[in-house]
Design a protein around this motif. Structure first.
Motif, PDB file in Angstrom:
ATOM      1  N   ILE A 106       0.838  -1.204   0.000  1.00 36.45           N
ATOM      2  CA  ILE A 106       0.000   0.000   0.000  1.00 36.45           C
ATOM      3  C   ILE A 106       0.872   1.252   0.000  1.00 36.45           C
ATOM      4  O   ILE A 106       0.593   2.220  -0.720  1.00 36.45           O
ATOM      5  CB  ILE A 106      -0.957  -0.011   1.213  1.00 36.45           C
ATOM      6  N   LEU A 107       1.946   1.237   0.787  1.00 34.05           N
ATOM      7  CA  LEU A 107       2.861   2.369   0.833  1.00 34.05           C
ATOM      8  C   LEU A 107       3.525   2.587  -0.525  1.00 34.05           C
ATOM      9  O   LEU A 107       3.638   3.730  -0.997  1.00 34.05           O
ATOM     10  CB  LEU A 107       3.916   2.140   1.918  1.00 34.05           C
ATOM     11  N   ALA A 108       3.955   1.507  -1.183  1.00 30.89           N
ATOM     12  CA  ALA A 108       4.572   1.621  -2.506  1.00 30.89           C
ATOM     13  C   ALA A 108       3.578   2.172  -3.519  1.00 30.89           C
ATOM     14  O   ALA A 108       3.927   3.039  -4.341  1.00 30.89           O
ATOM     15  CB  ALA A 108       5.088   0.259  -2.965  1.00 30.89           C
ATOM     16  N   LEU A 109       2.336   1.721  -3.461  1.00 29.24           N
ATOM     17  CA  LEU A 109       1.313   2.227  -4.370  1.00 29.24           C
ATOM     18  C   LEU A 109       1.051   3.717  -4.132  1.00 29.24           C
ATOM     19  O   LEU A 109       0.948   4.501  -5.088  1.00 29.24           O
ATOM     20  CB  LEU A 109       0.024   1.423  -4.197  1.00 29.24           C
ATOM     21  N   ALA A 110       0.979   4.130  -2.870  1.00 29.06           N
ATOM     22  CA  ALA A 110       0.759   5.544  -2.548  1.00 29.06           C
ATOM     23  C   ALA A 110       1.933   6.395  -3.014  1.00 29.06           C
ATOM     24  O   ALA A 110       1.733   7.494  -3.569  1.00 29.06           O
ATOM     25  CB  ALA A 110       0.543   5.706  -1.050  1.00 29.06           C
ATOM     26  N   LEU A 111       3.166   5.906  -2.826  1.00 28.39           N
ATOM     27  CA  LEU A 111       4.329   6.669  -3.276  1.00 28.39           C
ATOM     28  C   LEU A 111       4.366   6.809  -4.794  1.00 28.39           C
ATOM     29  O   LEU A 111       4.675   7.886  -5.328  1.00 28.39           O
ATOM     30  CB  LEU A 111       5.615   6.016  -2.769  1.00 28.39           C
ATOM     31  N   LEU A 112       4.041   5.735  -5.508  1.00 25.56           N
ATOM     32  CA  LEU A 112       4.006   5.811  -6.966  1.00 25.56           C
ATOM     33  C   LEU A 112       2.899   6.763  -7.441  1.00 25.56           C
ATOM     34  O   LEU A 112       3.085   7.512  -8.404  1.00 25.56           O
ATOM     35  CB  LEU A 112       3.821   4.419  -7.569  1.00 25.56           C
ATOM     36  N   PHE A 113       1.770   6.751  -6.781  1.00 25.37           N
ATOM     37  CA  PHE A 113       0.678   7.657  -7.124  1.00 25.37           C
ATOM     38  C   PHE A 113       1.102   9.111  -6.924  1.00 25.37           C
ATOM     39  O   PHE A 113       0.893   9.966  -7.793  1.00 25.37           O
ATOM     40  CB  PHE A 113      -0.560   7.329  -6.284  1.00 25.37           C
ATOM     41  N   LEU A 114       1.700   9.392  -5.768  1.00 23.50           N
ATOM     42  CA  LEU A 114       2.157  10.759  -5.494  1.00 23.50           C
ATOM     43  C   LEU A 114       3.258  11.189  -6.454  1.00 23.50           C
ATOM     44  O   LEU A 114       3.277  12.334  -6.912  1.00 23.50           O
ATOM     45  CB  LEU A 114       2.632  10.876  -4.045  1.00 23.50           C
ATOM     46  N   TRP A 115       4.166  10.288  -6.775  1.00 20.46           N
ATOM     47  CA  TRP A 115       5.262  10.607  -7.686  1.00 20.46           C
ATOM     48  C   TRP A 115       4.714  10.934  -9.080  1.00 20.46           C
ATOM     49  O   TRP A 115       5.138  11.891  -9.710  1.00 20.46           O
ATOM     50  CB  TRP A 115       6.225   9.440  -7.739  1.00 20.46           C
ATOM     51  N   SER A 116       3.773  10.126  -9.563  1.00 19.11           N
ATOM     52  CA  SER A 116       3.238  10.375 -10.909  1.00 19.11           C
ATOM     53  C   SER A 116       2.446  11.677 -10.956  1.00 19.11           C
ATOM     54  O   SER A 116       2.492  12.403 -11.954  1.00 19.11           O
ATOM     55  CB  SER A 116       2.381   9.201 -11.367  1.00 19.11           C
TER      56      SER A 116
END
Length: 185
Positions: A106-116
Motif C-alpha cells: 500500500i505504501l509503494a502504491l501511494a508513493l508511486l501515485f504521489l510521484w506520478s
C-alpha cells in the motif's frame, strides 16, 4: 642430584615452548632454508585452535564474510540494524508478516501515485512502470487442471455418499471422530 636433573628438564621444556612461540627451533640449524618465514609465523599466530583455513575463508569469503567479520563496518551495522528492526517488529510488537507485506505494498502504491501526480507540477518524468499481462495459455491450462481435480474430488465424494466405497467412508468417519477428540475443529 634428582632436583638438579628435574630443574634442567623443566628448563629445557620451558625453552622448547618459548622457542615454539617465538618461531625458533633449538634443534634446527641457523641456515635460512630451515627458518620459517615471517609471513607463515604471522599466519599461524592469527589462526585460533590450529585451523588450516582463515575464518574469512571458512565463512565463504566475499561480501557475506566481510559483513559477518565486521570488515565493512557500515554494511555490518546496517545488517545488524535491519535484523534488530525485524526482531522488534515480529517479536516485541507481534506484527505479522502478511500485514507487513500488505502495508508495504500500500505504501509503494501511494508513493508511486504521489510521484506520478507530482511529476506534472515539477516537470520531471513520470515513473516507468512496465505493463504486465498474464498470458492466456498457462492460465487456461491451470484452470483445466484445477477443474479436472475438482470434478475428480466430487466423483469420490459421490461414490462415498452412495455407499460404493465403504473403505474411504470408514476412514473419513474415523478421521472426523479423531479430529473432534484431539481438538481439531
Amino acid at each position: 642430584m634428582a632436583e638438579h636433573e628435574e630443574k634442567k628438564h623443566e628448563e629445557s621444556f620451558i625453552d622448547k615452548i618459548a622457542d615454539k612461540i617465538h618461531g625458533h627451533d633449538s634443534s634446527s640449524s641457523d641456515s635460512d632454508e630451515d627458518k620459517p618465514s615471517k609471513s607463515s609465523i604471522k599466519a599461524k599466530l592469527f589462526r585460533l585452535f590450529g585451523r588450516e583455513k582463515p575464518v574469512h575463508h571458512v565463512f565463504g569469503g566475499g561480501k557475506p564474510a566481510d559483513i559477518l567479520l565486521w570488515r565493512n563496518k557500515k554494511l555490518s551495522a546496517g545488517a545488524l540494524g535491519i535484523a534488530t528492526v525485524i526482531w522488534v517488529l515480529f517479536e516485541l510488537l507481534e506484527y505479522h508478516l502478511l500485514t507487513l507485506v500488505c502495508h508495504l505494498l500500500i505504501l509503494a502504491l501511494a508513493l508511486l501515485f504521489l510521484w506520478s501526480n507530482a511529476s506534472q507540477f515539477i516537470n520531471k518524468s513520470t515513473p516507468h512502470i512496465p505493463e504486465v499481462q498474464i498470458p492466456k495459455e498457462p492460465v487456461s491450462e491451470f484452470a483445466l487442471a484445477l477443474r479436472f481435480e475438482i470434478n475428480r474430488a466430487f466423483t469420490v465424494l459421490r461414490d462415498i455418499s452412495l455407499g460404493r466405497d465403504l473403505k474411504k467412508f470408514l476412514s473419513l468417519c474415523c478421521l472426523s471422530v479423531f479430529s473432534h477428540v484431539d481438538g481439531f475443529h
